[in-house]
Scaffold this motif. Structure first.
Motif, PDB file in Angstrom:
ATOM      1  N   GLY A 198      36.546  33.933  48.795  1.00  0.00           N
ATOM      2  CA  GLY A 198      37.676  33.288  49.453  1.00  0.00           C
ATOM      3  C   GLY A 198      38.708  34.242  50.012  1.00  0.00           C
ATOM      4  O   GLY A 198      39.698  33.803  50.585  1.00  0.00           O
ATOM      5  N   GLY A 199      38.494  35.542  49.815  1.00  0.00           N
ATOM      6  CA  GLY A 199      39.393  36.514  50.422  1.00  0.00           C
ATOM      7  C   GLY A 199      40.261  37.305  49.475  1.00  0.00           C
ATOM      8  O   GLY A 199      41.130  38.063  49.932  1.00  0.00           O
ATOM      9  N   ALA A 200      40.071  37.165  48.159  1.00  0.00           N
ATOM     10  CA  ALA A 200      40.888  37.928  47.211  1.00  0.00           C
ATOM     11  C   ALA A 200      40.693  39.427  47.422  1.00  0.00           C
ATOM     12  O   ALA A 200      39.570  39.896  47.600  1.00  0.00           O
ATOM     13  CB  ALA A 200      40.522  37.558  45.778  1.00  0.00           C
ATOM     14  N   ARG A 201      41.786  40.162  47.388  1.00  0.00           N
ATOM     15  CA  ARG A 201      41.754  41.619  47.530  1.00  0.00           C
ATOM     16  C   ARG A 201      42.022  42.325  46.208  1.00  0.00           C
ATOM     17  O   ARG A 201      41.675  43.501  46.051  1.00  0.00           O
ATOM     18  CB  ARG A 201      42.790  42.074  48.565  1.00  0.00           C
ATOM     19  CG  ARG A 201      42.373  41.812  49.984  1.00  0.00           C
ATOM     20  CD  ARG A 201      41.304  42.784  50.423  1.00  0.00           C
ATOM     21  NE  ARG A 201      40.686  42.377  51.673  1.00  0.00           N
ATOM     22  CZ  ARG A 201      39.767  43.099  52.291  1.00  0.00           C
ATOM     23  NH1 ARG A 201      39.366  44.243  51.777  1.00  0.00           N
ATOM     24  NH2 ARG A 201      39.220  42.663  53.408  1.00  0.00           N
ATOM     25  N   LEU A 202      42.676  41.644  45.286  1.00  0.00           N
ATOM     26  CA  LEU A 202      42.996  42.246  43.993  1.00  0.00           C
ATOM     27  C   LEU A 202      42.802  41.196  42.910  1.00  0.00           C
ATOM     28  O   LEU A 202      43.443  40.142  42.941  1.00  0.00           O
ATOM     29  CB  LEU A 202      44.444  42.754  44.002  1.00  0.00           C
ATOM     30  CG  LEU A 202      44.887  43.650  42.856  1.00  0.00           C
ATOM     31  CD1 LEU A 202      44.039  44.920  42.764  1.00  0.00           C
ATOM     32  CD2 LEU A 202      46.365  44.015  43.002  1.00  0.00           C
ATOM     33  N   LEU A 203      41.885  41.458  41.982  1.00  0.00           N
ATOM     34  CA  LEU A 203      41.626  40.562  40.858  1.00  0.00           C
ATOM     35  C   LEU A 203      42.388  41.069  39.643  1.00  0.00           C
ATOM     36  O   LEU A 203      42.197  42.214  39.209  1.00  0.00           O
ATOM     37  CB  LEU A 203      40.138  40.505  40.533  1.00  0.00           C
ATOM     38  CG  LEU A 203      39.203  39.966  41.612  1.00  0.00           C
ATOM     39  CD1 LEU A 203      37.756  40.041  41.126  1.00  0.00           C
ATOM     40  CD2 LEU A 203      39.563  38.533  41.999  1.00  0.00           C
ATOM     41  N   ARG A 204      43.240  40.236  39.096  1.00  0.00           N
ATOM     42  CA  ARG A 204      44.006  40.588  37.881  1.00  0.00           C
ATOM     43  C   ARG A 204      43.203  40.104  36.680  1.00  0.00           C
ATOM     44  O   ARG A 204      43.003  38.897  36.502  1.00  0.00           O
ATOM     45  CB  ARG A 204      45.387  39.934  37.932  1.00  0.00           C
ATOM     46  CG  ARG A 204      46.289  40.291  36.766  1.00  0.00           C
ATOM     47  CD  ARG A 204      47.644  39.627  36.926  1.00  0.00           C
ATOM     48  NE  ARG A 204      48.548  39.967  35.831  1.00  0.00           N
ATOM     49  CZ  ARG A 204      48.615  39.298  34.673  1.00  0.00           C
ATOM     50  NH1 ARG A 204      47.836  38.244  34.470  1.00  0.00           N
ATOM     51  NH2 ARG A 204      49.456  39.683  33.727  1.00  0.00           N
ATOM     52  N   VAL A 205      42.751  41.040  35.829  1.00  0.00           N
ATOM     53  CA  VAL A 205      41.737  40.700  34.837  1.00  0.00           C
ATOM     54  C   VAL A 205      42.032  41.330  33.478  1.00  0.00           C
ATOM     55  O   VAL A 205      42.724  42.343  33.378  1.00  0.00           O
ATOM     56  CB  VAL A 205      40.331  41.150  35.306  1.00  0.00           C
ATOM     57  CG1 VAL A 205      40.038  40.671  36.726  1.00  0.00           C
ATOM     58  CG2 VAL A 205      40.167  42.655  35.212  1.00  0.00           C
TER      59      VAL A 205
END
Length: 292
Positions: free
Chosen positions: A268-275
């Motif tokens: 969907g276009g996420a550039r940064l995943l906070r995990v």
């Protein structure tokens, strides 16, 4: 079409006032460092006084491929205790200082909605302000971010962590409401910045914040509709209730479901995943890059 002066094209690089860069030409991972006793996922909690544990986890995340570390001293889970700014700073500042000393090139984000806390964190070496309130919980936040010239993550939220569970009714289309919120807050940030667009802004649609499970899944499906705003997307799905409650699990057994949703977020276009789990998230990014 969006106004190009209000919504400039995302440059794919965040520039810290300290000179560090976060390159988002390809999707990246942000590791979560929770200095709170009450975060929703017990496995993520770190004691502010345990420097050894903090450095061990930070090193493990960076070694596994985290491009950024997000340090928080205020739990934003639904119904979380409201702590004083002094307590938030007591948890945050020593951690940022030791991380800055031990990992001088690491890109460090401070997770706070308070302008004064953000300013002290940036002075201590933080490179990005990650604001769950998107400028709505502290009237000084947008002006502070503009003054500091610091990268800023603007999240969609209604109410605050103590009230947001009661604010999940939307009179209009959910995504349209979020788009309008971002439009208005970006305009306010521009005004605070002397009429010029603030550089280096990420947008976070706020999964789980004043949104119930069906709304969260709808938002994930419709994530590409946020692209016209022209800013990179930070997405935080890790082990949240939309995963573990939907699957009748607990947060500590929700890694597999989280991984599946990370793939959808990247699509969907996420550039940064906070995990919470950097190695597994990094694997998703690598496979997505191959398929994409």
């Amino acid at each position: 079409m969006p106004n190009p002066t209000l919504f400039p094209s995302f440059t794919h690089t965040l520039r810290s006032p300290h000179g560090r860069l976060l390159d988002l030409r390809q999707p990246q991972i942000m590791g979560i460092l929770n200095l709170t006793p009450d975060s929703f996922y017990p496995g993520s909690r770190l004691s502010p006084t345990d420097e050894t544990a903090l450095l061990h986890r930070a090193e493990a995340m960076l070694t596994a491929g985290a491009a950024a570390l997000d340090v928080g001293g205020y739990s934003s889970r639904p119904g979380a205790e409201d702590i004083a700014p002094a307590e938030e700073l007591r948890r945050l500042l020593p951690a940022i200082e030791v991380l800055r000393r031990e990992f001088p090139v690491a890109f460090i984000s401070v997770d706070t909605f308070r302008a004064a806390v953000a300013a002290e964190a940036v002075a201590a070496g933080a490179d990005l302000v990650n604001d769950i309130g998107g400028g709505t919980l502290d009237a000084d936040m947008l002006a502070t971010v503009a003054r500091l010239r610091v990268p800023y993550c603007l999240m969609h939220l209604r109410g605050n962590p103590q009230t947001m569970r009661t604010l999940t009714h939307y009179d209009e289309d959910l995504v349209l409401t979020i788009l309008r919120f971002f439009r208005d807050q970006l305009a306010r940030l521009r005004q605070a910045n002397g009429g010029q667009p603030h550089p280096d802004v990420l947008l976070d649609p706020g999964f789980g914040f004043a949104k119930n499970a069906p709304q969260n899944f709808e938002l994930l499906r419709r994530l590409p509709e946020l692209a016209p705003l022209g800013h990179g997307l930070l997405v935080g799905l890790s082990r949240k209730a939309m995963v573990h409650k939907f699957l009748n699990l607990s947060p500590d057994t929700a890694l597999n479901g989280t991984t599946a949703l990370h793939a959808w977020a990247l699509r969907g276009g996420a550039r940064l995943l906070r995990v919470h789990d950097v190695p597994e998230a990094r694997q998703v990014v690598r496979l997505y890059e191959m398929v994409g």
